[in-house]
Every structure is written in structure tokens, then in C-alpha cells.
Design an enzyme around this catalytic site. Structure first.
Site, mmCIF file in Angstrom:
data_model
loop_
_atom_site.group_PDB
_atom_site.id
_atom_site.type_symbol
_atom_site.label_atom_id
_atom_site.label_comp_id
_atom_site.label_asym_id
_atom_site.label_seq_id
_atom_site.Cartn_x
_atom_site.Cartn_y
_atom_site.Cartn_z
ATOM 1 N N CYS A 239 -1.728 16.173 -15.621
ATOM 2 C CA CYS A 239 -0.673 14.970 -15.468
ATOM 3 C C CYS A 239 0.372 15.450 -15.529
ATOM 4 O O CYS A 239 0.850 16.307 -15.319
ATOM 5 C CB CYS A 239 -0.175 14.464 -16.218
ATOM 6 N N ASN A 248 -8.874 17.421 -18.320
ATOM 7 C CA ASN A 248 -8.988 16.375 -19.036
ATOM 8 C C ASN A 248 -10.626 17.321 -19.558
ATOM 9 O O ASN A 248 -10.522 18.562 -19.388
ATOM 10 C CB ASN A 248 -9.873 15.705 -18.817
HETATM 11 P P1 HMG Z 1 9.711 1.148 -11.090
HETATM 12 O O1 HMG Z 1 9.704 1.506 -11.905
HETATM 13 O O2 HMG Z 1 8.618 0.248 -10.980
HETATM 14 O O3 HMG Z 1 9.835 1.169 -9.249
HETATM 15 O O4 HMG Z 1 7.989 1.877 -11.162
HETATM 16 P P2 HMG Z 1 10.442 1.271 -8.252
HETATM 17 O O5 HMG Z 1 10.895 0.072 -8.067
HETATM 18 O O6 HMG Z 1 11.503 2.190 -9.208
HETATM 19 O O7 HMG Z 1 10.546 2.577 -7.356
HETATM 20 C C1 HMG Z 1 10.042 3.453 -7.669
HETATM 21 C C2 HMG Z 1 9.726 3.971 -5.997
HETATM 22 O O8 HMG Z 1 7.733 3.583 -6.268
HETATM 23 C C3 HMG Z 1 10.235 3.328 -5.099
HETATM 24 O O9 HMG Z 1 10.197 3.805 -3.564
HETATM 25 C C4 HMG Z 1 8.542 2.596 -5.029
HETATM 26 O O10 HMG Z 1 9.214 1.628 -3.742
HETATM 27 C C5 HMG Z 1 7.717 3.221 -5.438
HETATM 28 P P3 HMG Z 1 11.386 4.658 -2.825
HETATM 29 O O11 HMG Z 1 12.069 3.243 -3.381
HETATM 30 O O12 HMG Z 1 12.230 5.769 -3.509
HETATM 31 O O13 HMG Z 1 10.577 5.699 -1.953
HETATM 32 N N1 HMG Z 1 7.080 1.955 -5.950
HETATM 33 C C6 HMG Z 1 5.282 2.350 -5.513
HETATM 34 N N2 HMG Z 1 4.699 2.644 -4.498
HETATM 35 C C7 HMG Z 1 3.872 1.741 -3.901
HETATM 36 N N3 HMG Z 1 2.860 1.131 -5.006
HETATM 37 C C8 HMG Z 1 3.100 0.948 -6.373
HETATM 38 C C9 HMG Z 1 4.666 1.198 -5.967
HETATM 39 N N4 HMG Z 1 5.523 0.942 -7.996
HETATM 40 C C10 HMG Z 1 7.103 1.803 -7.396
HETATM 41 N N5 HMG Z 1 2.867 0.203 -7.175
HETATM 42 C C11 HMG Z 1 6.503 3.805 -10.605
HETATM 43 C C12 HMG Z 1 7.805 3.232 -10.905
HETATM 44 C C13 HMG Z 1 5.931 4.105 -11.984
HETATM 45 C C14 HMG Z 1 5.404 3.054 -10.313
HETATM 46 C C15 HMG Z 1 6.615 4.776 -10.493
HETATM 47 O O14 HMG Z 1 7.412 5.930 -11.518
HETATM 48 C C16 HMG Z 1 4.919 5.969 -10.455
HETATM 49 O O15 HMG Z 1 4.464 5.488 -9.801
HETATM 50 N N6 HMG Z 1 5.029 6.662 -11.678
HETATM 51 C C17 HMG Z 1 3.967 7.533 -11.615
HETATM 52 C C18 HMG Z 1 2.966 7.697 -13.003
HETATM 53 C C19 HMG Z 1 1.704 7.415 -12.377
HETATM 54 O O16 HMG Z 1 0.949 7.401 -12.243
HETATM 55 N N7 HMG Z 1 1.672 8.651 -13.833
HETATM 56 C C20 HMG Z 1 -0.079 9.924 -14.226
HETATM 57 C C21 HMG Z 1 -0.898 8.765 -14.783
HETATM 58 S S1 HMG Z 1 -0.674 8.925 -16.147
HETATM 59 C C22 HMG Z 1 -1.643 10.036 -17.031
HETATM 60 O O17 HMG Z 1 -1.937 10.206 -16.206
HETATM 61 C C23 HMG Z 1 -1.795 9.367 -18.936
HETATM 62 C C24 HMG Z 1 -3.264 9.216 -18.600
HETATM 63 O O18 HMG Z 1 -3.955 10.242 -18.621
HETATM 64 C C25 HMG Z 1 -3.011 9.436 -20.119
HETATM 65 C C26 HMG Z 1 -2.432 11.404 -20.960
HETATM 66 O O19 HMG Z 1 -3.090 11.814 -20.350
HETATM 67 O O20 HMG Z 1 -1.716 11.233 -21.956
HETATM 68 C C27 HMG Z 1 -3.193 8.231 -18.686
HETATM 69 MG MG MG Z 2 -4.809 11.954 -18.984
#
Ligand code: HMG
Ligand code: MG
Length: 299
Positions: A239, A248
Site C-alpha cells: 500500500c 500480500n
Molecule cells: P475525498 O476526501 O473525497 O477527496 O477523498 P477530495 O474531494 O478532497 O479530493 C482529493 C483529490 O482526489 C481531488 O483532486 C479529487 O479530484 C480527487 P485534486 O483536486 O487534488 O486534483 N478525487 C478523485 N479522482 C478520481 N476519482 C475519484 C476521486 N475522488 C477524489 N473517485 C480520496 C480522497 C480517498 C479519494 C483520496 O485520498 C484517494 O484516492 N486516496 C487513495 C486511497 C487508496 O486507493 N488507497 C489504497 C487502497 S487501500 C489499501 O490498499 C488497504 C487494503 O488493501 C487493506 C489492507 O491491506 O490493509 C484495502
Molecule cells: Mg492490502
């Protein structure tokens, strides 16, 4: 009596690739998914609809979904973090989505830009709307034992989030040991605590393998009755918001162990190793698992 069938949720095409530094072609992502299907994988994370600035490798998820026919695959899953992500998932015909939060504020803030409580509040209308659209929802909880920012996590914190996600309509709770550091004793404490409220059949194990504990932790989960296990072909992944954590637990390590212990997964080892090998050929990402190297290199 619990079943001797364990369902693997292959997370390689999302968790396995999301943190990769170099660009990955859309064709290569599609090729990986096709090979995983051929190996007998039935449940898979095909991508995520999140900020392309935060996670550039998943930016072409819509193209990938269209190419692999996810709209007609009830068990292809995409991650969504906000209403906009859900809009995209619905537009592409997703049948299963996952929302994701954590058991610790430190990780939630880095990963999704808000506290755990704020994320739960944000997810209520998302999960409701997904279900109104006939979409199945999984809920992820990261940092179930340790957080890179907030330190050790108590099982009670995980239980609280698991109950909130279940109440809002998540039919499955995937317990993420994000750092890959915990040993089976701590994994057992979390699963036993969550399973007091959430049925074991709705709990999935999602373990990273940083310290080589992944297979031992999966075995502990299965021993306790968990029958849904997340894993990534080749042991790829990580991540971007969990510094120092590696991929993983490898799907091939998990199925080698499970098959040897008398469990069925429906996955063909040789075809799975072909999918892992494809990551090297098509993306330059070499498989890191013990079983891959044992079978493909040393015999
Ligand atoms: P938010 O707070 O709603 O976002 O969510 P915002 O409205 O403040 O937007 C922030 C920026 O993201 C903006 O762009 C938006 O346009 C853009 P900027 O103005 O800075 O250019 N944005 C998007 N663009 C495209 N599609 C969307 C979208 N939403 C916002 N849907 C948000 C913020 C969560 C979206 C952002 O922080 C984000 O994308 N974070 C990445 C999260 C992620 O994918 N993490 C990895 C997966 S989790 C993981 O791996 C763990 C897991 O495997 C389990 C484990 O191992 O523990 C599942
Ligand atoms: Mg994971």
C-alpha cells in the site's frame, strides 16, 4: 461443521499493482486478470476508483473492467473511497464494490484523508446507494493489529469498525493486517473478538507478508473457521500509505499450504504460476514467493 472449501479473493490486479512505481499498460493488467481466471480464480479485485494522483496505477480501471467483462462477473470487485468513486463503479456496471477504512485514525487519515469515524459516516450513503443498485459491498478494515502512524491497535477498535460496517450493509468484512508484522496469536485475538458479533462466514483474512508471517496467519484464520482468504499471485503488492510494508501473502503459498492441509480452493497451481510469471514478462514485476521459486526454479 465448517467447510473444507476456502475461497481465494485474488487481490493481485489491485493491491498487487497499486503501489508499483513504474507505469503498467492496460493490456498487461487485462492479461493478468485473464490468466488468473484461467487458473480458476472466481473472486478478484480488478481495480479501484480513487484519485489518480494518489494511486496512478489504477487510473485505467474503467478500461480494464470493460475489457474483462466485469459487468457480467458478480464477483469482480472494485474499491471505492467516496461518492464519486461509486458513480464510476456504477457507470461501469460493477456488481461488487469495497469501501475501505482502518482501525486506526493515523492510517485512515493518510490513506483516505479523514478519521475512521468520518469515513464511516461518509460510507453510510455510499453503501446504501450501492445496495439500492443491486451491488454487493465488502468493507475493508486496515491496520487490525498495528498502524504505522498510531502504533499497536487493540481488537476492540477493530470490532467497533466491523460492527459499524456490518450495520451499514457490508456483507463481508475483510480484516487487513496491513503491515505484515503480526504473529498468529494477535491475529487470533482479532478474529475471535470480531466473530463474537460478525458471523465467521462474513469474515475475510487479508494479510500482508512483510515478516513472512502471512501463511502462518492464514492458517490461524482458517483454523478458527475463516473460509475467505485474500492473496496476490506472486506475493506482489503493498500500500502506498504503509511505508515499509511489502506485498500480500502469495496466492501460490496459500494454496500450497491449504491443498496440503486437505482444503480445496479450485485454483490450479501451474496456471496460477503462469499468471505470476506473466507479471514479470509483461510488467517487469518478479514473483517473490517461496512456492513460485521452489516450483519454477529449483526442481
Ligand atoms: P475525498 O476526501 O473525497 O477527496 O477523498 P477530495 O474531494 O478532497 O479530493 C482529493 C483529490 O482526489 C481531488 O483532486 C479529487 O479530484 C480527487 P485534486 O483536486 O487534488 O486534483 N478525487 C478523485 N479522482 C478520481 N476519482 C475519484 C476521486 N475522488 C477524489 N473517485 C480520496 C480522497 C480517498 C479519494 C483520496 O485520498 C484517494 O484516492 N486516496 C487513495 C486511497 C487508496 O486507493 N488507497 C489504497 C487502497 S487501500 C489499501 O490498499 C488497504 C487494503 O488493501 C487493506 C489492507 O491491506 O490493509 C484495502
Ligand atoms: Mg492490502
Amino acid at each position: 461443521m465448517t467447510s473444507d472449501k476456502v475461497t481465494i479473493v485474488e487481490v493481485g490486479p489491485r493491491d498487487g499493482l497499486q503501489a508499483h512505481k513504474e507505469p503498467i499498460s492496460t493490456e498487461a493488467r487485462i492479461g493478468l486478470i485473464e490468466r488468473l481466471r484461467k487458473a480458476g480464480v472466481t473472486r478478484m479485485e480488478v481495480g479501484s476508483f480513487v484519485s489518480p494522483k494518489a494511486v496512478p496505477r489504477m487510473a485505467d480501471t474503467a478500461e480494464v473492467m470493460a475489457a474483462v467483462g466485469s459487468a457480467s462477473q458478480a464477483d469482480d470487485m472494485v474499491l471505492v473511497a467516496n461518492a464519486r468513486g461509486l458513480d464510476q463503479a456504477i457507470a461501469e456496471g460493477a456488481r461488487t464494490v469495497a469501501v475501505f477504512t482502518a482501525a486506526s485514525d493515523g492510517f485512515a487519515e493518510k490513506n483516505i484523508g479523514c478519521t475512521v469515524d468520518a469515513s464511516l459516516e461518509r460510507f453510510v450513503p455510499i453503501v446504501t446507494r450501492a445496495r439500492e443498485n443491486g451491488i454487493t459491498v465488502r468493507g475493508y478494515i486496515s491496520t487490525i493489529t498495528d498502524c504505522p502512524y498510531s502504533g499497536p491497535v487493540e481488537p476492540e477498535a477493530v470490532v467497533r469498525v466491523a460492527n459499524a460496517l456490518t450495520e451499514m450493509g457490508c456483507g463481508e468484512i475483510s480484516l487487513g493486517e496491513t503491515l505484515g508484522r503480526a504473529t498468529p496469536r494477535r491475529i487470533a485475538a482479532v478474529i475471535e473478538a470480531v466473530a463474537k458479533d460478525v458471523p465467521m462466514s462474513s469474515i475475510a483474512a487479508h494479510f500482508h507478508d512483510t515478516y513472512g508471517m502471512g501463511v502462518a496467519n492464514v492458517w490461524e484464520a482458517v483454523r478458527l473457521g475463516v473460509r475467505t482468504v485474500d492473496a496476490a499471485a506472486g506475493g506482489l503488492g503493498g500500500c502506498p500509505f504503509a511505508p515499509g510494508a511489502t506485498g500480500n501473502v502469495a496466492t501460490e503459498d496459500v494454496i500450497y499450504m491449504l491443498h496440503g492441509q486437505g482444503y480445496e480452493t479450485g485454483i490450479d497451481m501451474d496456471a496460477l504460476l503462469d499468471a505470476a510469471a506473466y507479471c514479470k514478462d509483461a510488467m517487469g514485476i518478479a514473483p517473490v514467493s517461496r512456492v513460485y521459486h521452489a516450483i519454477r526454479r529449483c526442481i
